[in-house]
Design a protein around this motif. Sequence first.
Motif, PDB file in Angstrom:
ATOM      1  N   GLY A 165       0.839  -1.201   0.000  1.00  0.00           N
ATOM      2  CA  GLY A 165       0.000   0.000   0.000  1.00  0.00           C
ATOM      3  C   GLY A 165       0.870   1.246   0.000  1.00  0.00           C
ATOM      4  N   PHE A 166       1.877   1.234   0.856  1.00  0.00           N
ATOM      5  CA  PHE A 166       2.812   2.355   0.928  1.00  0.00           C
ATOM      6  C   PHE A 166       3.522   2.539  -0.414  1.00  0.00           C
ATOM      7  CE2 PHE A 166       6.901   4.308   1.690  1.00  0.00           C
ATOM      8  CZ  PHE A 166       6.614   5.323   2.589  1.00  0.00           C
ATOM      9  N   ALA A 167       4.094   1.433  -0.917  1.00  0.00           N
ATOM     10  CA  ALA A 167       4.909   1.520  -2.134  1.00  0.00           C
ATOM     11  C   ALA A 167       4.077   1.979  -3.323  1.00  0.00           C
ATOM     12  CB  ALA A 167       5.542   0.160  -2.422  1.00  0.00           C
ATOM     13  N   LEU A 168       2.891   1.419  -3.489  1.00  0.00           N
ATOM     14  CA  LEU A 168       2.089   1.760  -4.666  1.00  0.00           C
ATOM     15  C   LEU A 168       1.562   3.186  -4.565  1.00  0.00           C
ATOM     16  CD1 LEU A 168       0.276  -1.619  -5.328  1.00  0.00           C
ATOM     17  CD2 LEU A 168       2.499  -0.799  -6.108  1.00  0.00           C
ATOM     18  N   ALA A 169       1.302   3.645  -3.332  1.00  0.00           N
ATOM     19  CA  ALA A 169       0.880   5.039  -3.173  1.00  0.00           C
ATOM     20  C   ALA A 169       2.011   5.973  -3.608  1.00  0.00           C
ATOM     21  CB  ALA A 169       0.496   5.322  -1.715  1.00  0.00           C
ATOM     22  N   ILE A 170       3.236   5.645  -3.236  1.00  0.00           N
ATOM     23  CA  ILE A 170       4.380   6.463  -3.643  1.00  0.00           C
ATOM     24  C   ILE A 170       4.570   6.403  -5.159  1.00  0.00           C
ATOM     25  CG2 ILE A 170       6.898   6.676  -3.490  1.00  0.00           C
ATOM     26  CD1 ILE A 170       5.709   7.493  -0.896  1.00  0.00           C
ATOM     27  N   ILE A 171       4.493   5.176  -5.703  1.00  0.00           N
ATOM     28  CA  ILE A 171       4.802   4.997  -7.129  1.00  0.00           C
ATOM     29  C   ILE A 171       3.711   5.583  -8.027  1.00  0.00           C
ATOM     30  CG2 ILE A 171       5.087   3.266  -8.954  1.00  0.00           C
ATOM     31  CD1 ILE A 171       6.415   1.494  -6.790  1.00  0.00           C
ATOM     32  N   HIS A 172       2.457   5.209  -7.747  1.00  0.00           N
ATOM     33  CA  HIS A 172       1.381   5.579  -8.667  1.00  0.00           C
ATOM     34  C   HIS A 172       0.775   6.932  -8.341  1.00  0.00           C
ATOM     35  CE1 HIS A 172       1.538   1.776 -10.677  1.00  0.00           C
ATOM     36  NE2 HIS A 172       1.303   1.105  -9.571  1.00  0.00           N
ATOM     37  N   LEU A 199       0.415  -0.574   9.245  1.00  0.00           N
ATOM     38  CA  LEU A 199       1.293   0.585   9.444  1.00  0.00           C
ATOM     39  C   LEU A 199       2.754   0.142   9.531  1.00  0.00           C
ATOM     40  CD1 LEU A 199      -0.802   2.593  12.067  1.00  0.00           C
ATOM     41  CD2 LEU A 199      -0.402   3.210   9.681  1.00  0.00           C
ATOM     42  N   THR A 200       2.973  -0.956  10.241  1.00  0.00           N
ATOM     43  CA  THR A 200       4.341  -1.460  10.364  1.00  0.00           C
ATOM     44  C   THR A 200       4.898  -1.837   8.993  1.00  0.00           C
ATOM     45  OG1 THR A 200       3.628  -2.373  12.482  1.00  0.00           O
ATOM     46  CG2 THR A 200       5.786  -3.028  11.694  1.00  0.00           C
ATOM     47  N   GLY A 201       4.063  -2.499   8.182  1.00  0.00           N
ATOM     48  CA  GLY A 201       4.498  -2.851   6.828  1.00  0.00           C
ATOM     49  C   GLY A 201       4.831  -1.606   6.020  1.00  0.00           C
ATOM     50  N   GLY A 202       4.011  -0.560   6.166  1.00  0.00           N
ATOM     51  CA  GLY A 202       4.245   0.671   5.432  1.00  0.00           C
ATOM     52  C   GLY A 202       5.582   1.295   5.803  1.00  0.00           C
ATOM     53  N   VAL A 203       5.839   1.354   7.091  1.00  0.00           N
ATOM     54  CA  VAL A 203       7.074   1.991   7.540  1.00  0.00           C
ATOM     55  C   VAL A 203       8.285   1.118   7.171  1.00  0.00           C
ATOM     56  CG1 VAL A 203       7.327   1.137   9.893  1.00  0.00           C
ATOM     57  CG2 VAL A 203       7.852   3.498   9.391  1.00  0.00           C
ATOM     58  N   PHE A 204       8.053  -0.185   7.120  1.00  0.00           N
ATOM     59  CA  PHE A 204       9.102  -1.116   6.672  1.00  0.00           C
ATOM     60  C   PHE A 204       9.475  -0.818   5.210  1.00  0.00           C
ATOM     61  CE2 PHE A 204       9.847  -5.125   4.348  1.00  0.00           C
ATOM     62  CZ  PHE A 204      10.992  -5.587   4.977  1.00  0.00           C
ATOM     63  N   ALA A 205       8.447  -0.654   4.369  1.00  0.00           N
ATOM     64  CA  ALA A 205       8.698  -0.348   2.954  1.00  0.00           C
ATOM     65  C   ALA A 205       9.481   0.951   2.824  1.00  0.00           C
ATOM     66  CB  ALA A 205       7.365  -0.242   2.207  1.00  0.00           C
ATOM     67  N   ASN A 233      13.383   7.434  -4.010  1.00  0.00           N
ATOM     68  CA  ASN A 233      13.152   8.880  -3.981  1.00  0.00           C
ATOM     69  C   ASN A 233      12.579   9.384  -2.660  1.00  0.00           C
ATOM     70  OD1 ASN A 233      10.928   7.373  -4.705  1.00  0.00           O
ATOM     71  ND2 ASN A 233       9.903   9.096  -5.685  1.00  0.00           N
ATOM     72  N   VAL A 234      12.024   8.482  -1.829  1.00  0.00           N
ATOM     73  CA  VAL A 234      11.521   8.956  -0.527  1.00  0.00           C
ATOM     74  C   VAL A 234      12.369   8.429   0.627  1.00  0.00           C
ATOM     75  CG1 VAL A 234       9.146   9.270  -1.288  1.00  0.00           C
ATOM     76  CG2 VAL A 234       9.871   7.049  -0.369  1.00  0.00           C
ATOM     77  N   PHE A 235      13.522   7.869   0.311  1.00  0.00           N
ATOM     78  CA  PHE A 235      14.362   7.251   1.334  1.00  0.00           C
ATOM     79  C   PHE A 235      14.697   8.251   2.445  1.00  0.00           C
ATOM     80  CE2 PHE A 235      18.649   5.645   2.701  1.00  0.00           C
ATOM     81  CZ  PHE A 235      18.164   4.514   3.339  1.00  0.00           C
ATOM     82  N   ALA A 236      14.361   7.913   3.686  1.00  0.00           N
ATOM     83  CA  ALA A 236      14.611   8.811   4.819  1.00  0.00           C
ATOM     84  C   ALA A 236      14.788   7.955   6.060  1.00  0.00           C
ATOM     85  CB  ALA A 236      13.448   9.780   5.002  1.00  0.00           C
ATOM     86  N   PRO A 237      15.990   7.399   6.260  1.00  0.00           N
ATOM     87  CA  PRO A 237      16.154   6.386   7.315  1.00  0.00           C
ATOM     88  C   PRO A 237      15.797   6.898   8.706  1.00  0.00           C
ATOM     89  CG  PRO A 237      18.275   7.045   6.364  1.00  0.00           C
ATOM     90  CD  PRO A 237      17.214   7.616   5.503  1.00  0.00           C
ATOM     91  N   ARG A 238      16.216   8.094   9.079  1.00  0.00           N
ATOM     92  CA  ARG A 238      15.969   8.585  10.411  1.00  0.00           C
ATOM     93  C   ARG A 238      14.466   8.789  10.669  1.00  0.00           C
ATOM     94  NH1 ARG A 238      19.863  10.472  14.057  1.00  0.00           N
ATOM     95  NH2 ARG A 238      20.995   8.593  13.647  1.00  0.00           N
ATOM     96  N   LEU A 239      13.841   9.447   9.727  1.00  0.00           N
ATOM     97  CA  LEU A 239      12.416   9.749   9.874  1.00  0.00           C
ATOM     98  C   LEU A 239      11.596   8.457   9.917  1.00  0.00           C
ATOM     99  CD1 LEU A 239      10.606  12.134  10.189  1.00  0.00           C
ATOM    100  CD2 LEU A 239      10.366  12.253   7.698  1.00  0.00           C
ATOM    101  N   SER A 240      11.935   7.527   9.046  1.00  0.00           N
ATOM    102  CA  SER A 240      11.157   6.285   9.032  1.00  0.00           C
ATOM    103  C   SER A 240      11.413   5.483  10.305  1.00  0.00           C
ATOM    104  CB  SER A 240      11.466   5.456   7.795  1.00  0.00           C
ATOM    105  OG  SER A 240      12.849   5.249   7.649  1.00  0.00           O
ATOM    106  N   TYR A 241      12.639   5.571  10.836  1.00  0.00           N
ATOM    107  CA  TYR A 241      12.928   4.878  12.097  1.00  0.00           C
ATOM    108  C   TYR A 241      12.033   5.418  13.211  1.00  0.00           C
ATOM    109  CZ  TYR A 241      15.316   3.352  16.308  1.00  0.00           C
ATOM    110  OH  TYR A 241      15.589   2.805  17.534  1.00  0.00           O
TER     111      TYR A 241
END
Lengths: 306, 243, 291
Positions: free
Chosen positions: A69-76, A212-218, A144-152
């Motif tokens: 869900g996270f990935a496809l929202a970002i991509i599409h 939500l956990t899956g989303g933040v994992f992606a 393009n949305v990679f943000a390790p600190r924020l996602s952590y």
Amino acid sequence: MPNYVRDFVFVLLPLLVLLGVLPFFYRNELLLFNFTIYFALAQGLNVIYGFTGYLPFGYVGFFGVGAYGFALAIIHLTTSPALALAIAGLAALVLGVILIPLLRLSGAYFAIANLAAAQAVYHIVSNPDLQDITKGPYGVSLANVFAPRLSYYSALAITALASVVVIWFRNSRFGLALQAIRDDSLSAAMAGIPVVRQRTIAWLLSALIAGLTGGVFAWHISVFYPETAFDISISIFALVFALFGGATTLLGPVIGVLLLYGLYNLIGITIPQYFQLIYGILIVVLVLFLPQGIVSLVSRRGIRVP
Amino acid sequence: MSHKDALLRVEQVVMRFGGFRALDGVSFRVAAGEALGLLGPNGSGKTTCINVISGVYPPSAGRVFFADRDITGKAPNLLARMGINRTFQSPRPFLSLTVRENVELAAAYGGRGSLPMGIEDILDFLELREFAEKPAEGLNSAQQKRLDLARALATNPRLVLIDEIAAGLNPLELRKMAQCLRALASRGIALLVVEHLLSFLEEVTDRVIVLNAGREIFEGSLRAARHDQEVIRVFLGTAAHAG
Amino acid sequence: MIVHAVMAGLVFGCYFTLVGIGLNLIFGVMRIVNLAHGDFLMLGAFAAFWLYTLLHWHPLFSALAIVIGFGFLGLALYYLFVPRLQAARDAEMLSIILFFGVQQFIEALASIAFGSSERSLPGAILGRGPVRLFGQAMPAAWIFSGAISLLTVALVYVYLYRMRIGILTRAVMVNREEALAAGINVDRISAIAFGIGLGLAGLSGVFAPFMLGSVTPAIGGDINLSAFAVTVLGTLGNPLGTAVGGVIFGISMMLMQTYLSSWANLLPNLLLIGVLLIRPTGLFGRETRRA
């Protein structure tokens, strides 16, 4: 001090502070992130297994759907990560709603059907025919949305959310009613408890946490494949962590993740078969000798475990 | 009994399981505050009858009215809130919760208005206070039966369905349980008492109906039932229970 | 083409019945979910592979040895785990978790011992050239495996319906408490059923290299899903219903592979969920949650 305050102050707060400051001292942020993810998943699974007795073997289905869900929202839809996270949670909720009829099944039937459902979703997502939508088996990249600190820290927030749900269940009439339903659903109905509504709420909360956990994992790992996001061992790890420490408590899953995921990182990554071997033996011994988990060593003496 | 007095009206209820008719057109009434005994040999449909009234499953045909409202097929939790509750033949408390939590939950979720008996009163009344903080799992069968009843009472019921509560109790427990049920009836709580043990039942009530093979074969006083030819005939096989 | 798919489906149906029947027997008798069923099957397949590769044993010969060996293994495992499990309040649920642990153990042990490479046996061992069955050409190995499966299922039928111990076994299936009260040695009956269940898992493993292609230590999980689909389709807890489930499963699998091959692996999952949702009680005659 009321019990819920005590649970928060003595268990959840130290955990959050520890995970919050560790990235400033410890370099292996991926390891910390994985721990955080498993804290969230083990508590999310605790919400449904510990309090309602449903054994969600296919819990990873919600996680995978959240990740996609996270990935496809970002991509599409090229949304912001925050909105994509919301979509991840929503996707898991939708799957949860679709699977509500499974709650009619009892015992083994539910566990098996839930596993089959997670597998079915995996086969759909990874199907080459759907490559235009899901990228099929070839995986997704979200550089393009990679943000390790924020996602952590987002993962940490989700862990907090999952733990708060467990604290609520553990110290409220609502949670007590869920345990009553788990013990005997007909008796619970006879006591006036709206059985179907209560356990549906627990089910959806549990699904939301995993989504939500899956989303933040992606978001955090940013490149992944269907078999990463729907890896059945994610369900199993979360389940065994929760069981090992002791389901229906806040502390149990925390202990389970610390000990077992710690063990996994010591020996599991280099020689996975040997870890699997120890793991298998551990599960058998646990079921035979300590089915209520490690915390039952204390709680069976009448001491309240958070 | 006139139409108006009936708290519970069971009308032509049929319950089929596959091809088997467990209830085959059963009708009866229970007045407010009345205790009615429900007798019959094994498999005659007594427990099925209680299950239909308490909403465990909807009947295949027929209707059930409670306080002049049609409650046919309503879910147990709604019925509990309307004032119908029950005990189970083999007790079914919430095993992992304490005795007090068992009772408190029922009061919180099923309770109608303010309880005439507080939770402490109920625990005292059923002699459960000394176990109040223990998990129900640790109680013996007789104590679990009392806990079933305590939970039912905590919902402030107008009608309690009692399913074979005497089975397995020793003589002292039997006497106390009979006293208990009489006390409930005297407080205006209607009882439908399924029972095998006639000596126990006659301490609780005199009015009975007798079922056989899903049909009602007798209605009247327990004394008369003991001399009714058909009742004697269907009970002959289970004479040992006739006490 | 459709006739061929149906015929092949029948042959595979016989085989899948064999795959599911051991699982079902164990569940029916002791309400224990042997989640490691697929892994015992995998072990059977590896046993047959090594017996052929090292000692040149014909699969039929190894099958006999494997049934006996796995049978005794089953007896040992029964006494090791099951009575203790059944003393717990939620035995059915705990059994899933326990046998999941056993599954992990077996899979790990097998991958340490055999590595993760794929092993297969040439179909020609079981007979050369295609065999024509009702005008449809099929590999001889399929026909052979299907026939052995059919024979085994028939033997299970004879056991359950014609032999005294089998009739007692069915009594335990119908009502464990009544059987205990009637003086039946439920423990012994259960132990034997567990042994037979494992023996059947091992036996179906012998033919896995011919029916399912190559085997690796990791195939257990997927086979479990198919085995569950078959047993749930044909009534969990009713071993002969499994035959119906096996045939439905085999035919629909062949039809999927013929006409919709990229979606074929969805089939066991969807069949399982579908049957459970549409007929949660009817098909396997066991109560679900009422409230």
